[in-house]
Design a protein around this motif. Structure first.
Motif, PDB file in Angstrom:
ATOM      1  N   PHE A   1      47.061  31.803  32.919  1.00 35.83           N
ATOM      2  CA  PHE A   1      46.655  32.920  32.057  1.00 35.83           C
ATOM      3  C   PHE A   1      45.280  32.677  31.445  1.00 35.83           C
ATOM      4  O   PHE A   1      44.497  33.609  31.266  1.00 35.83           O
ATOM      5  CB  PHE A   1      47.700  33.173  30.972  1.00 35.83           C
ATOM      6  CG  PHE A   1      48.903  33.900  31.491  1.00 35.83           C
ATOM      7  CD1 PHE A   1      48.765  35.135  32.095  1.00 35.83           C
ATOM      8  CD2 PHE A   1      50.164  33.345  31.403  1.00 35.83           C
ATOM      9  CE1 PHE A   1      49.863  35.811  32.596  1.00 35.83           C
ATOM     10  CE2 PHE A   1      51.272  34.006  31.890  1.00 35.83           C
ATOM     11  CZ  PHE A   1      51.125  35.244  32.495  1.00 35.83           C
ATOM     12  N   ALA A   2      44.984  31.412  31.122  1.00 36.42           N
ATOM     13  CA  ALA A   2      43.655  31.114  30.583  1.00 36.42           C
ATOM     14  C   ALA A   2      42.592  31.366  31.646  1.00 36.42           C
ATOM     15  O   ALA A   2      41.508  31.875  31.358  1.00 36.42           O
ATOM     16  CB  ALA A   2      43.593  29.681  30.087  1.00 36.42           C
ATOM     17  N   ALA A   3      42.923  31.012  32.906  1.00 38.18           N
ATOM     18  CA  ALA A   3      41.969  31.209  34.000  1.00 38.18           C
ATOM     19  C   ALA A   3      41.736  32.691  34.246  1.00 38.18           C
ATOM     20  O   ALA A   3      40.646  33.113  34.612  1.00 38.18           O
ATOM     21  CB  ALA A   3      42.475  30.534  35.270  1.00 38.18           C
ATOM     22  N   THR A   4      42.773  33.481  34.062  1.00 34.71           N
ATOM     23  CA  THR A   4      42.644  34.925  34.311  1.00 34.71           C
ATOM     24  C   THR A   4      42.375  35.653  32.996  1.00 34.71           C
ATOM     25  O   THR A   4      42.789  36.783  32.819  1.00 34.71           O
ATOM     26  CB  THR A   4      43.918  35.482  34.958  1.00 34.71           C
ATOM     27  OG1 THR A   4      45.021  35.162  34.110  1.00 34.71           O
ATOM     28  CG2 THR A   4      44.158  34.887  36.307  1.00 34.71           C
ATOM     29  N   SER A   5      41.658  34.960  32.092  1.00 37.59           N
ATOM     30  CA  SER A   5      41.460  35.512  30.752  1.00 37.59           C
ATOM     31  C   SER A   5      40.786  36.884  30.769  1.00 37.59           C
ATOM     32  O   SER A   5      40.906  37.634  29.814  1.00 37.59           O
ATOM     33  CB  SER A   5      40.637  34.552  29.916  1.00 37.59           C
ATOM     34  OG  SER A   5      39.396  34.352  30.546  1.00 37.59           O
ATOM     35  N   VAL A   6      40.113  37.185  31.879  1.00 38.13           N
ATOM     36  CA  VAL A   6      39.465  38.495  31.985  1.00 38.13           C
ATOM     37  C   VAL A   6      40.481  39.608  31.739  1.00 38.13           C
ATOM     38  O   VAL A   6      40.193  40.605  31.083  1.00 38.13           O
ATOM     39  CB  VAL A   6      38.828  38.672  33.375  1.00 38.13           C
ATOM     40  CG1 VAL A   6      38.251  40.055  33.514  1.00 38.13           C
ATOM     41  CG2 VAL A   6      37.752  37.629  33.581  1.00 38.13           C
ATOM     42  N   LEU A   7      41.707  39.354  32.245  1.00 38.63           N
ATOM     43  CA  LEU A   7      42.782  40.329  32.068  1.00 38.63           C
ATOM     44  C   LEU A   7      43.019  40.571  30.578  1.00 38.63           C
ATOM     45  O   LEU A   7      43.073  41.711  30.116  1.00 38.63           O
ATOM     46  CB  LEU A   7      44.050  39.788  32.729  1.00 38.63           C
ATOM     47  CG  LEU A   7      45.223  40.743  32.882  1.00 38.63           C
ATOM     48  CD1 LEU A   7      44.884  41.849  33.839  1.00 38.63           C
ATOM     49  CD2 LEU A   7      46.440  39.988  33.372  1.00 38.63           C
ATOM     50  N   ILE A   8      43.121  39.443  29.844  1.00 37.94           N
ATOM     51  CA  ILE A   8      43.362  39.532  28.402  1.00 37.94           C
ATOM     52  C   ILE A   8      42.167  40.199  27.716  1.00 37.94           C
ATOM     53  O   ILE A   8      42.328  41.086  26.883  1.00 37.94           O
ATOM     54  CB  ILE A   8      43.605  38.129  27.813  1.00 37.94           C
ATOM     55  CG1 ILE A   8      44.858  37.508  28.445  1.00 37.94           C
ATOM     56  CG2 ILE A   8      43.757  38.196  26.302  1.00 37.94           C
ATOM     57  CD1 ILE A   8      45.109  36.072  28.052  1.00 37.94           C
TER      58      ILE A   8
END
Lengths: 317, 358
Positions: free
Chosen positions: B325-332
């Motif tokens: 989730f940190a790696a895909t933080s763009v989503l957040i």
């Protein structure tokens, strides 16, 4: 010396095949422009799901080789599903591909042991029996070649070699291959030519997932016979093979065979008098040191796909 | 501020995924997490153990974060830990010195061992442009086999082939006053060294010319080169410091938390370092808190496993999911941006997407 080579050759091939198919998967991913250091994790997923499905199938249909083949298929599918995580992160969300790949490795290692622990209590899954090595009739009688290639051989070996040939053909002789390679070299140009870069990259990552899953399960059905929660760095070795083999299918074949042969020598050195003169530590670190040297030598003329690892940005020209 | 929110949301999503997994295997997640918290914080001894568990991860987190600032991906913290731990153990088992001096020599030895191990990938990167991800992975396995043969060959334990002799009390980072303070916990001097390292690294990154140059190289090595900075020298220096920090992590793990070094294991703390650096947004303070959180997850799972049916591997699983989730933080970040847009109804531009690292 010749008898030594004859003796260890079949083992070297057995060890090479899972590496080969995994590195070939990595090749498709990187050629499409997505670096995939999650190969290790995808192999673990394949080893786990393969072992698990074979474990149950062998309960239902004992002494049937079909169970093993179904297990391999399940492993490939599980690899695909898992690789979608990496594809989604790096293609749709512009995540750093190295971090996403690392996450895949970590999730795979932790999740499979977590689930295996719930299923068996110990975290290991042992299958009843794997493929039996056979001597191929007639061909194994051929002098020299017969002893090297056609004795104590597995059906999976020939299957993977066929996949290698088909992959090479697909990569260099088909429209799909041309598009895949162009997305790894200059995706903006590919897009301008009407190629859906994101879809092609998804395909590349999915193939890497299927192949690595298969690679992981091949370890189970040939030499390991048991899932223990790790593939001991083979996924990383596959990654090194990919670079060593300069992102070319037959280069990868040569590199993986080199690793297979070197590892086998290191593993059997203690029982073979001609080799026991070498300190085992030298034989064990040999492949890794050679890889470092090879990286230095190839660094000037690297054939790496130019856009590999870069987020696709159609506005960038 | 934004990175903090992203990290906290990633943690939250990871814990949520962990809860779903617990439900999936038929356990009660609320019960599970409450036992996990108790296991890590219930009494002073458990708090000490949580901090001790966090100590090597603080070092590896700093190590990865430091290299990251220079645009380098040090995936070889595990190998650097092994060599640092091996050197420190070797010194501790060989030299006969008063405790204070011996510990100092061991810590310096571990620092140098780790630094040397990272120097090779640094040199290859600077001189031949060999990608550090692959070279540090190779160095991990070379370290693995080095320990595998050096420990039984020179420091073999009395009963077990697979681990070194036990370090004498005089060569252990455990000291009586700390153990007593934390009611028998295995927390040790490593924690103090870690806190000092956090401060020093923060100082180097934020206040020195060296730190500025390293960051400049990380942002754009060509611009840095154009500005007259010695890019290659900075790359090597960054790897040296990064490896030294990981080496200290090995010292803390093998001569503090444990008193032997085992063969056949690549310490997982090296990979946790990547996670911690990412979660802590590459800032030393962030790394510290992220590492303590990981320490809590790891040290609490033993108790949770004893009280419930949930296997201890849940900690690793939660951490791995947090990383994703940190790696895909763009989503957040997109979600945050969307939320803001809704509230202000203003046309905001999307979040700046960083280009891929490789």
């Amino acid at each position: 010396m010749w008898t030594v080579i004859e003796q260890i050759f079949p083992y070297a091939i057995i060890f090479t095949i899972p590496l080969l198919i995994t590195a070939l998967g990595g090749l498709f991913s990187e050629r499409s422009g997505i670096v995939n250091i999650g190969l290790e994790g995808l192999m673990i997923i394949g080893a786990f799901s393969g072992a698990l499905s074979i474990y149950y199938l062998q309960g239902i249909m004992p002494n049937n080789q079909l169970a093993l083949w179904i297990g391999l298929l399940v492993a490939a599918i599980a690899g695909i599903l898992f690789s979608l995580l990496h594809a989604f992160a790096s293609i749709n969300l512009s995540a750093n591909q190295i971090i996403s790949g690392t996450a895949i490795n970590l999730i795979a290692a932790a999740l499979t042991v977590f689930l295996a622990r719930n299923i068996t209590g110990s975290g290991n899954i042992r299958i009843l029996s794997g493929f039996k090595p056979i001597d191929i009739p007639i061909l194994s009688q051929i002098p020299v070649i017969g002893d090297l290639f056609f004795t104590k051989t597995y059906p999976t070996t020939w299957f993977i070699l066929a996949v290698l040939l088909i992959s090479t053909f697909a990569l260099y002789k088909t429209k799909f291959g041309l598009r895949l390679r162009s997305c790894g070299e200059y995706p903006q140009a590919a897009e301008a030519a009407g190629v859906n870069v994101r879809r092609v990259r998804y395909t590349g990552v999915i193939i890497s997932g299927a192949f690595s899953g298969l690679g992981g399960a091949l370890i189970i059905v040939t030499y390991a016979g048991e899932f223990t929660g790790t593939v001991s760095g083979l996924g990383f070795l596959a990654l090194a093979s990919l670079i060593f083999g300069q992102w070319k299918p037959f280069g990868v074949l040569g590199a993986t065979f080199f690793f297979g042969f070197a590892s086998t020598i290191a593993n059997v050195s203690q029982v073979i008098p001609e080799l026991s003169a070498f300190p085992p530590i030298i034989l064990k670190i040999f492949p890794y040191v050679v890889t470092l040297i090879a990286l230095v030598i190839f660094s000037k003329s690297s054939q790496a796909p130019k856009a590999a690892g870069e987020t696709f940005d159609s506005g960038k020209r | 501020m934004r990175t903090t929110i992203v990290s906290l949301l990633a943690v939250l999503l990871g814990l949520l995924a962990g809860a779903l997994l617990m439900l999936f295997i038929g356990s009660n997640p609320i019960e599970g997490y409450s036992y996990l918290l108790q296991g890590g914080l219930k009494n002073i001894e458990r708090i000490g153990n949580t901090l001790a568990t966090a100590t090597p991860i603080i070092f590896t987190g700093l190590s990865v974060a430091f290299a990251f600032r220079t645009g380098l991906f040090n995936i070889g913290a595990s190998g650097q830990m092994l060599i640092g731990g091996l050197v420190a153990t070797g010194i501790g088992l060989t030299l006969d010195l008063p405790k204070g001096i011996l510990l100092l020599v061991m810590v310096l030895g571990g620092l140098l061992g780790g630094a040397l191990w990272a120097f090779i990938p640094g040199l290859l990167k600077a001189r031949f442009n060999v990608h550090e991800v692959v070279s540090t992975i190779m160095m991990n396995w070379i370290a693995y086999w080095t320990v595998y043969y050096v420990v039984p060959g020179y420091f073999k334990g009395e009963f077990l082939e697979t681990e070194s002799r036990k370090l004498p009390e005089s060569a252990s980072l455990k000291v009586p006053f700390l153990s007593e303070l934390f009611a028998g916990s295995y927390v040790n001097l490593g924690l103090f060294i870690a806190v000092i390292a956090v401060i020093i690294v923060a100082f180097i990154i934020n206040k020195t010319t060296l730190g500025y140059e390293l960051k400049a190289v990380g942002f754009n090595r060509y611009a840095a080169e154009y500005a007259g900075m010695q890019v290659n020298r900075n790359i090597i220096l960054s790897m040296l410091i990064s490896g030294g920090l990981a080496g200290l992590g090995g010292v803390a793990l093998y001569t503090g938390n444990a008193n032997t070094i085992q063969i056949g294991i690549l310490p997982t703390q090296g990979f946790d370092g990547i996670a911690v650096a990412l979660l802590g947004a590459n800032s030393p303070i962030g790394v510290f808190f992220a590492a303590v959180f990981f320490g809590l997850l790891y040290s609490g799972t033993g108790f949770m496993n004893a009280m419930t049916e949930i296997p201890p591997e849940i900690a690793n699983t939660i951490i791995a999911i947090i990383i994703y989730f940190a790696a895909t933080s763009v989503l957040i970040e997109r979600l945050i941006a969307k939320g803001k847009k809704k509230r202000s109804k203003e046309d905001t531009t999307g979040p700046v997407v960083k280009k891929g690292e490789l």
